[in-house]
Design an enzyme around this catalytic site. Structure first.
Site, PDB file in Angstrom:
ATOM      1  CE  LYS A   1      -8.737  -2.353  -2.269  1.00 51.39           C
ATOM      2  NZ  LYS A   1     -10.025  -1.980  -1.541  1.00 51.39           N
TER       3      LYS A   1
ATOM      4  NE  ARG B   1      -8.297   4.191   0.962  1.00 52.98           N
ATOM      5  CZ  ARG B   1      -7.355   3.210   0.867  1.00 52.98           C
ATOM      6  NH1 ARG B   1      -7.034   2.335  -0.194  1.00 52.98           N
ATOM      7  NH2 ARG B   1      -6.165   3.219   1.941  1.00 52.98           N
TER       8      ARG B   1
HETATM    9  N1  HH2 Z   1      -9.103  -0.175   0.855  1.00 49.33           N
HETATM   10  C1  HH2 Z   1      -8.177  -0.277   1.822  1.00 49.33           C
HETATM   11  C2  HH2 Z   1      -7.856   0.248   2.773  1.00 49.33           C
HETATM   12  N2  HH2 Z   1      -8.835   1.227   2.872  1.00 49.33           N
HETATM   13  N3  HH2 Z   1     -10.977   2.405   2.588  1.00 49.33           N
HETATM   14  C3  HH2 Z   1     -11.786   2.705   1.993  1.00 49.33           C
HETATM   15  N4  HH2 Z   1     -12.823   3.589   1.937  1.00 49.33           N
HETATM   16  N5  HH2 Z   1     -12.188   1.803   0.610  1.00 49.33           N
HETATM   17  C4  HH2 Z   1     -11.340   1.022   0.342  1.00 49.33           C
HETATM   18  O1  HH2 Z   1     -11.366   0.147  -0.739  1.00 49.33           O
HETATM   19  C5  HH2 Z   1     -10.134   0.599   1.064  1.00 49.33           C
HETATM   20  C6  HH2 Z   1      -9.903   1.484   2.256  1.00 49.33           C
HETATM   21  C7  HH2 Z   1      -7.078  -1.288   1.419  1.00 49.33           C
HETATM   22  O2  HH2 Z   1      -5.957  -0.761   0.546  1.00 49.33           O
HETATM   23  P1  HH2 Z   1      -4.682  -0.335   0.930  1.00 49.33           P
HETATM   24  O3  HH2 Z   1      -4.632   0.832   1.834  1.00 49.33           O
HETATM   25  O4  HH2 Z   1      -3.649  -0.263  -0.234  1.00 49.33           O
HETATM   26  O5  HH2 Z   1      -3.943  -1.490   1.890  1.00 49.33           O
HETATM   27  P2  HH2 Z   1      -3.912  -1.987   3.269  1.00 49.33           P
HETATM   28  O6  HH2 Z   1      -5.117  -2.104   3.870  1.00 49.33           O
HETATM   29  O7  HH2 Z   1      -3.041  -3.377   3.163  1.00 49.33           O
HETATM   30  O8  HH2 Z   1      -3.065  -0.809   3.816  1.00 49.33           O
END
Ligand code: HH2
Length: 265
Positions: A202, A236
């Site tokens: 991030k 995660r």
């Molecule tokens: N971060 C993202 C998505 N879902 N869920 C939880 N519980 N905690 C988090 O920090 C979190 C989450 C964002 O990351 P990512 O899935 O890699 O990216 P994107 O939202 O662009 O798919």
């Protein structure tokens, strides 16, 4: 928790696992590398992301989920839409990971009828604008209060505490300082419920290291270990192998030689 994004626009891996076949292979690889659970997301919630409708979300998600369920791997679904929760739980998902903490109308009912686990996350604002100007008087108190209130609300409506995780939502309407305060004082957030931290690749890692997304692996692993040291129960992550290796060495060093089996000495 290994991340499987079946989206075209996720911030670090959008489009990489768009076909069910590629997604399935990536999930299997993460399990082989030591992931205890796979979190499938079919809608990006990165800062600036535009929402999609539930039909599109289901079209991306369901073929992958159908392929993964028979493998018996614990599966979490990253969604805020009750219709998606219901469809995923009906075919065997084990956990709902909701960045809106079951606040969308119908979300609580969707999970109440199953016995799935639930992750309740804090977000200030919505993804399209949340990073514009996040504001708190005291971020740890406010996020902690929100999470405790949500835990109590869902418990009152029938979800047992042992089904719940909470997450302060790193980067979801938070500055670098606010993210650091939340991880630093993690034990003050809803102390009765285990905490999940997601900081993998991030902007927080980019701000601290000056690295672009493709070079944030070491920083992400360092952040995951620090979050665990602060009390996180689940991390995660995109990079499972590197995180698991780091965690094994860190744990062994922290515990000392008495914890090793004979052939590992
Ligand atoms: N971060 C993202 C998505 N879902 N869920 C939880 N519980 N905690 C988090 O920090 C979190 C989450 C964002 O990351 P990512 O899935 O890699 O990216 P994107 O939202 O662009 O798919």
């Amino acid at each position: 928790m290994g991340i499987l994004n079946v989206t075209p626009d996720s911030f670090s891996d959008g489009g990489q696992y768009a076909s069910p076949d590629l997604a399935l292979r990536h999930a299997q690889q993460m399990v082989a590398e030591g992931a205890d659970m796979i979190d499938i997301g079919a809608e990006s919630t990165r800062p600036g992301a535009q929402p999609i409708d539930s039909t599109s979300e289901l079209r991306r998600l369901m073929p992958v989920l159908e392929a993964l369920v028979p493998l018996g791997v614990p599966i979490s679904i990253d969604t805020r839409r009750p219709e998606v929760m219901r469809a995923a739980l009906a075919i065997g998902a084990d956990c709902i990971n909701d960045v809106q903490a079951l606040q969308v109308e119908g979300a609580l009912d969707a999970v109440r009828e199953s016995n799935c686990a639930v992750c309740l996350m804090h977000m200030q604002g919505m993804p399209d604008t949340m990073q514009a100007a996040p504001q708190y008087r005291d971020v740890v108190t406010e996020v902690g209060q929100f999470l405790s209130d949500r835990v109590q609300a869902v418990q009152r409506l029938g979800l047992a505490a042992n089904r719940l995780l909470v997450d302060p939502g790193i980067g979801f309407g938070k500055t670098l300082e606010q993210n650091l305060a939340l991880i630093g004082r993690l034990s003050e957030l809803a102390p009765e419920v285990p905490v999940l931290i997601g900081l993998s690749r991030k902007r927080m890692v980019g701000d601290l290291t000056g690295r672009p997304i493709s070079e944030r692996l070491p920083g992400s692993v360092g952040g995951a270990l620090a979050a665990i040291a602060r009390g996180a129960a689940v991390v995660r992550v995109h990079d499972v192998a590197a995180t698991v290796d780091a965690l094994m060495v860190w744990r062994a060093v922290m515990s000392g030689p008495t914890e090793l089996r004979g052939n590992e000495r």
